[in-house]
Enzyme design. Structure first.
Site, mmCIF file in Angstrom:
data_model
loop_
_atom_site.group_PDB
_atom_site.id
_atom_site.type_symbol
_atom_site.label_atom_id
_atom_site.label_comp_id
_atom_site.label_asym_id
_atom_site.label_seq_id
_atom_site.Cartn_x
_atom_site.Cartn_y
_atom_site.Cartn_z
ATOM 1 N N LYS A 30 -2.287 -16.403 0.016
ATOM 2 C CA LYS A 30 -1.950 -16.010 1.558
ATOM 3 C C LYS A 30 -3.326 -15.420 2.044
ATOM 4 C CE LYS A 30 1.158 -12.507 3.157
ATOM 5 N NZ LYS A 30 2.386 -11.662 2.800
ATOM 6 N N SER A 107 6.374 -12.379 4.960
ATOM 7 C CA SER A 107 5.317 -12.939 5.613
ATOM 8 C C SER A 107 4.207 -13.918 4.637
ATOM 9 C CB SER A 107 4.369 -11.888 6.013
ATOM 10 O OG SER A 107 3.749 -11.192 4.924
ATOM 11 N N SER A 131 8.336 -9.484 1.488
ATOM 12 C CA SER A 131 7.456 -10.764 1.816
ATOM 13 C C SER A 131 7.392 -11.819 0.759
ATOM 14 C CB SER A 131 6.343 -10.282 2.554
ATOM 15 O OG SER A 131 6.525 -9.721 3.726
#
Length: 382
Positions: A30, A107, A131
């Site tokens: 990420k 996210s 997330s």
């Protein structure tokens, strides 16, 4: 490797150690985790413009590389990781392979999309309010939020530091456990574990989702005994959600307020609204939230004493459609956080398990346990 699902913000290769428990496997990180020599963009062109390349790897990246996994790129994230849907106004929305007409969740959107599409074996993400857990549910893969503080998260963009945790996605439980072992998480506890059914959380889920996860719940109960019903939040999930909302927002503004005021970034609509809200949190609100949070922690510790495990739907329903309005996405987000906030408030691990389909799209069932119970949850799900 062709990025067929818009999972990656940048693609490159860094070889892992020649030998190790993850040798031969790949991962995406990420884009909030530092990778030496690469820009950490955090889903924001303005962040990328105002920051330089990282000087060293974030510890979770270094750990996976040291275990032999090969890093193949940095994956998309919601803007400053301050969302749960996976839609980014600047970089687009990664494709949810399991339900292409629906959002992937965020996210950690790119990491889950890459795993679901088979582009990587491991998707490294972070979980502050859900997330990792919610994208796992939306995309039909396994996703684990770890105990707060269990894995070092230095050289990683903070969102709300007292909530931020490392997590990851994979398509099978055996790999989930191999990664947990690499991160030196405690081995599974072999003693019997009682299942608890938080009826107030289940009441938040849509009827078709409850029906879809029922067979997975039955399988767990066949293995571990009937789940005991209880009301998780005696003072109401509304209070727990509001406590999470205020405490998270106050920390977000503390972490990023000076940068926002100095840079005036061009946020997408939902993220802009949340930053405006965060800027307005008062000291009194934050103090009240911190006090209530301690009450929630004590409640969870009491409920989970002796190794009990909560079993609950991960999300109210399947992923919203990609065509949903910003207002509809925010409504879903708020509903979801009522179900997700317990683990964040108490700093506890939660595993989302692929459990079925509702409306033709994946939904997940979760196990939530006490501190350090990650590998126990994985073993119970097997």
């Amino acid at each position: 490797m062709e990025d067929t699902v818009n999972a990656f913000v940048s693609q490159f290769e860094i070889e892992g150690a020649a030998a190790g428990p993850l040798a031969g496997l790949t991962f995406g990180a990420k884009d909030i985790f530092d990778v030496a020599g690469h820009l950490t963009g955090c889903g924001s062109p303005d962040w990328a413009r105002t920051h330089g390349p990282a000087e060293a790897h974030a510890p979770p990246v270094a750990t996976l590389l040291g275990a032999g996994a090969r890093l193949v790129g940095k994956t998309h994230t919601d803007e400053i990781a301050y969302s749960l849907m996976g839609a980014n106004a600047h970089y687009g929305t990664p494709v949810n392979t399991a339900a292409p007409d629906r959002v992937p969740g965020g996210s950690s959107s790119g990491s889950v999309a890459a795993v679901a599409a088979g582009l990587v074996d491991i998707g490294l993400g972070s979980d502050t309010g859900g997330s990792v857990r919610m994208p796992a549910s939306f995309c039909g893969v396994y996703g684990l939020r770890t105990t707060h503080g269990a894995i070092p998260i230095d050289r990683t963009m903070p969102l709300a530091p007292s909530f931020d945790t490392v997590g990851w996605f994979a398509r099978d439980l055996a790999l989930m456990d191999r990664v947990a072992e690499v991160f030196a998480l405690p081995p599974a506890d072999s003693r019997p574990h009682r299942l608890l059914l938080p009826v107030d959380v289940w009441a938040e889920a849509e009827a078709d989702t409850v029906a879809a996860v029922a067979p997975a719940l039955a399988t767990l109960q066949a293995a571990h005994g009937p789940a005991t019903p209880l009301r998780l939040a005696p003072d109401g999930l509304d209070i727990w959600f509001e406590t999470f909302r205020v405490a998270q927002a106050a920390e977000v503004w503390q972490a990023h307020g000076p940068w926002v005021e100095a840079t005036a970034p061009s946020f997408g609509p939902g993220v802009a609204d949340r930053f405006r809200m965060a800027a307005g949190i008062t000291a009194t609100q934050w103090a009240t939230a911190r006090t209530t949070r301690e009450t929630v922690r004590a409640r969870l510790e009491a409920v989970l004493d002796g190794g009990a495990v909560l079993v609950l739907p991960t999300s109210p329903g399947p992923a919203p459609l990609r065509t949903a309005s910003e207002g509809d996405l925010d409504t879903f987000r708020r509903r979801a956080l009522r179900m997700l906030c317990a683990a964040g408030l108490a700093g506890l691990p939660q595993l989302s398990i692929p459990a079925g389909l509702a409306g033709g799209a994946p939904v997940g069932l979760s196990l939530l346990g006490g501190r350090g119970s990650e590998r126990t949850l994985i073993a119970m799900a097997g």
